[in-house]
Design a protein around this motif. Structure first.
Motif, PDB file in Angstrom:
ATOM      1  N   MET A  36      35.629  31.507  36.859  1.00  0.00           N
ATOM      2  CA  MET A  36      36.206  32.589  37.251  1.00  0.00           C
ATOM      3  C   MET A  36      37.642  32.785  36.416  1.00  0.00           C
ATOM      4  N   PRO A  37      38.253  33.757  36.593  1.00  0.00           N
ATOM      5  CA  PRO A  37      39.839  34.018  35.958  1.00  0.00           C
ATOM      6  C   PRO A  37      40.670  33.006  36.310  1.00  0.00           C
ATOM      7  N   SER A  38      41.563  32.669  35.684  1.00  0.00           N
ATOM      8  CA  SER A  38      42.568  31.500  35.881  1.00  0.00           C
ATOM      9  C   SER A  38      43.450  32.024  37.031  1.00  0.00           C
ATOM     10  N   SER A  39      43.450  33.484  37.360  1.00  0.00           N
ATOM     11  CA  SER A  39      44.290  33.919  38.321  1.00  0.00           C
ATOM     12  C   SER A  39      43.735  33.890  39.775  1.00  0.00           C
ATOM     13  N   VAL A  40      42.568  33.442  39.578  1.00  0.00           N
ATOM     14  CA  VAL A  40      41.543  33.074  40.981  1.00  0.00           C
ATOM     15  C   VAL A  40      42.102  31.935  41.583  1.00  0.00           C
TER      16      VAL A  40
END
Length: 433
Positions: A171-175
C-alpha cells in the motif's frame, strides 16, 4: 579426569544446544503466555472447591458460589490450547521478523478451522442430539493440545514463509499503518487458511473424521501414556539433576521437551476435577513442580539450607545457608547451587542425584495407594512455599504433609555428605587463621 571430560563435554554441549533450540524456546514462551490467566482461574477454582466449604456456608450457598465462579476457570484454564496457539503464532512470527499479531491471529484461526464444530448432547430420554456450529470445550483444552502445537507451528511457518517471499499487497505510504499491515497479511492469511481448510476437508474422508481424533489417537495418547509413567518421570528427574550438576539449567531444558505432555496430563486432571469424576493422572506438571521444585528449588535444597544454617560449624557454609534461606523458602536455589557450590562438586554428587529420585518414588506410591490425593490440575505458582503449595495442588492437607516427609528424606540423604564437607571446610578455615 580425562574420562570425566569425555563424558561431560558432549552432555554439556547437547544441553546447551537443546536449551537454545528455537522451537522449544518458542514453545516455552507460548506456555508462559497463559500463566497469569491460569493463575486467575486457579484462584477461583480453589475458592469454589475450598475444603469443608459446604459445612461453613451451607450446601446451597456453596453450590451457588461454584456456579458463579465456574466460568472463570472455564474461560482460562479449560481453553489453554487457544492461548497456546496464540503464543506460538506470536513468538514464531516475532522470531522471523513478521508481524506477530497477525501471526497469532492466523495460528488461532487455523486451529479453529480444523477443530470439529459439532458435539453430541445426551438427552434425558437416553438419545443423543447432534448440535452444530459449536466447539466442544475439551477440544480447546487437553484433547486439543497437540493439535494446537502442531497446527500453530505450521500456520505460523506458512504465514512467515509467504511473507518472506514478498507475496503481499503493498500500500502507498499515505495509508494508515494498521490498514497497510492488514493488506500485507491478506495473501499470507488466505493461502495459509486455505491449506488448513483443505486439511479439514481431506480428513473428513478418513476413518478418523477430523485432525483432532487422528492426532489424539496416533500421537498424543501414546506420548501421554509414556510420559505419565514412573520410569519416564525418574528419567526426567535424573536428566534435570545431571544437567544442573554440570552448570546447565536442567529444569528449563527438560521442561521444554516434556511440558507438552505434562501440561496435557494436568488439563486432564483439571477437567475431571471440575466434572467431579475420578482424577486420572499421578504425574502432571504440578506433580513435577510442587513435589520436586516445591521443596526448595531444583534438587529439593531447602533441607540443605536448613542443615547449613543449624548443623554446620564452617562459617562459610553457615553464611551460605543464611544467604540462601530467604530465596530457598520461595524455591529459588541458585544461591546454594552456585554458592556451595553444588555445580561440579563431586562430594555432593550422590545426594544431589539420589534424593530427588527417592522422593519422586515416595510421592508416586503415596498417591497411587490413596494416602495422598492426586493433583487437581489447579495452577499453583512454583514459588509458593512448602506445605501450602502441596495443600493447594491436591486440595488436601495430605499434599502438604507429604512435602514435609520429602523435606526430611532430603535431609537424611544429604546430612552425612554435608558433615563431611563441613569438616573439610572447618579444617581449611583453621589453617587459614
Amino acid at each position: 579426569m580425562k574420562n570425566l571430560d569425555r563424558f561431560t563435554e558432549p552432555l554439556i554441549e547437547f544441553g546447551a544446544k537443546l536449551n537454545n533450540f528455537k522451537p522449544l524456546e518458542i514453545l516455552r514462551d507460548a506456555f508462559m503466555l497463559a500463566f497469569p490467566l491460569t493463575i486467575f482461574g486457579s484462584i477461583t477454582l480453589i475458592i469454589a472447591n475450598f475444603p469443608f466449604l459446604s459445612q461453613l456456608i451451607g450446601e446451597t450457598n456453596a453450590a451457588t458460589l461454584n456456579t458463579m465462579l465456574g466460568p472463570a476457570s472455564t474461560a482460562t484454564m479449560s481453553i489453554a490450547a487457544v492461548f497456546l496457539c496464540m503464543g506460538i503464532g506470536y513468538y514464531y512470527s516475532k522470531s522471523k521478523d513478521c508481524d506477530p499479531i497477525f501471526g497469532a491471529a492466523i495460528a488461532l484461526a487455523a486451529f479453529l478451522l480444523v477443530t470439529p464444530m459439532f458435539m453430541n448432547v445426551d438427552l434425558e430420554s437416553g438419545e443423543q442430539l447432534l448440535v452444530s456450529n459449536v466447539f466442544n470445550i475439551d477440544r480447546l483444552g487437553a484433547r486439543g493440545m497437540f493439535v494446537a502445537m502442531i497446527g500453530s507451528y505450521l500456520a505460523a511457518f506458512m504465514y512467515c514463509w509467504v511473507t518472506e517471499k514478498n507475496w503481499t499487497i503493498k500500500m502507498p505510504s499515505s495509508v494508515p499503518p494498521a490498514v497497510s499491515k492488514s493488506f500485507s497479511a491478506l495473501i499470507p492469511a488466505v493461502l495459509t487458511l486455505t491449506v488448513f481448510l483443505l486439511i479439514r476437508i481431506g480428513f473428513e474422508f478418513t476413518p478418523w473424521g477430523n485432525v483432532h481424533d487422528f492426532i489424539y489417537q496416533v500421537v498424543q495418547a501414546p506420548l501421554t501414556n509414556l510420559g505419565k509413567g514412573l520410569g519416564a518421570t525418574i528419567l526426567a528427574i535424573l536428566c534435570i539433576q545431571l544437567l544442573w550438576f554440570f552448570g546447565l539449567h536442567g529444569q528449563i531444558i527438560v521442561n521444554s521437551v516434556l511440558d507438552p505432555i505434562w501440561n496435557t496430563l494436568t488439563l486432564q486432571n483439571l477437567e475431571a476435577f471440575q466434572a467431579g469424576t475420578p482424577i486420572p493422572n499421578i504425574v502432571t506438571k504440578q506433580f513435577i513442580e510442587i513435589f520436586t521444585v516445591g521443596i526448595g528449588g531444583s534438587g529439593m535444597t531447602l533441607a540443605v539450607v536448613i542443615i547449613l544454617m543449624f548443623f554446620c560449624k564452617s562459617q562459610q557454609l553457615k553464611q551460605i545457608g543464611r544467604l540462601a534461606a530467604p530465596a530457598g523458602i520461595f524455591n529459588v536455589n541458585e544461591p546454594v547451587i552456585f554458592g556451595m557450590p553444588i555445580v561440579m562438586n563431586p562430594m555432593i554428587f550422590i545426594p544431589w542425584i539420589v534424593a530427588p529420585v527417592i522422593n519422586v518414588i515416595i510421592v508416586y506410591f503415596a498417591m497411587s495407594s490413596g494416602l495422598v490425593p492426586y493433583t487437581t490440575g489447579i495452577t499453583v505458582p512454583w514459588t509458593t512455599p512448602i506445605f501450602l503449595s502441596g495443600c493447594l495442588a491436591t486440595n488436601s492437607v495430605m499434599g502438604g504433609v507429604i512435602q514435609l516427609v520429602e523435606l526430611v528424606v532430603v535431609g537424611i540423604c544429604w546430612f552425612p555428605f554435608l558433615k563431611a564437607l563441613d569438616r573439610q571446610n572447618v579444617k581449611l578455615e583453621e589453617e587459614a587463621e
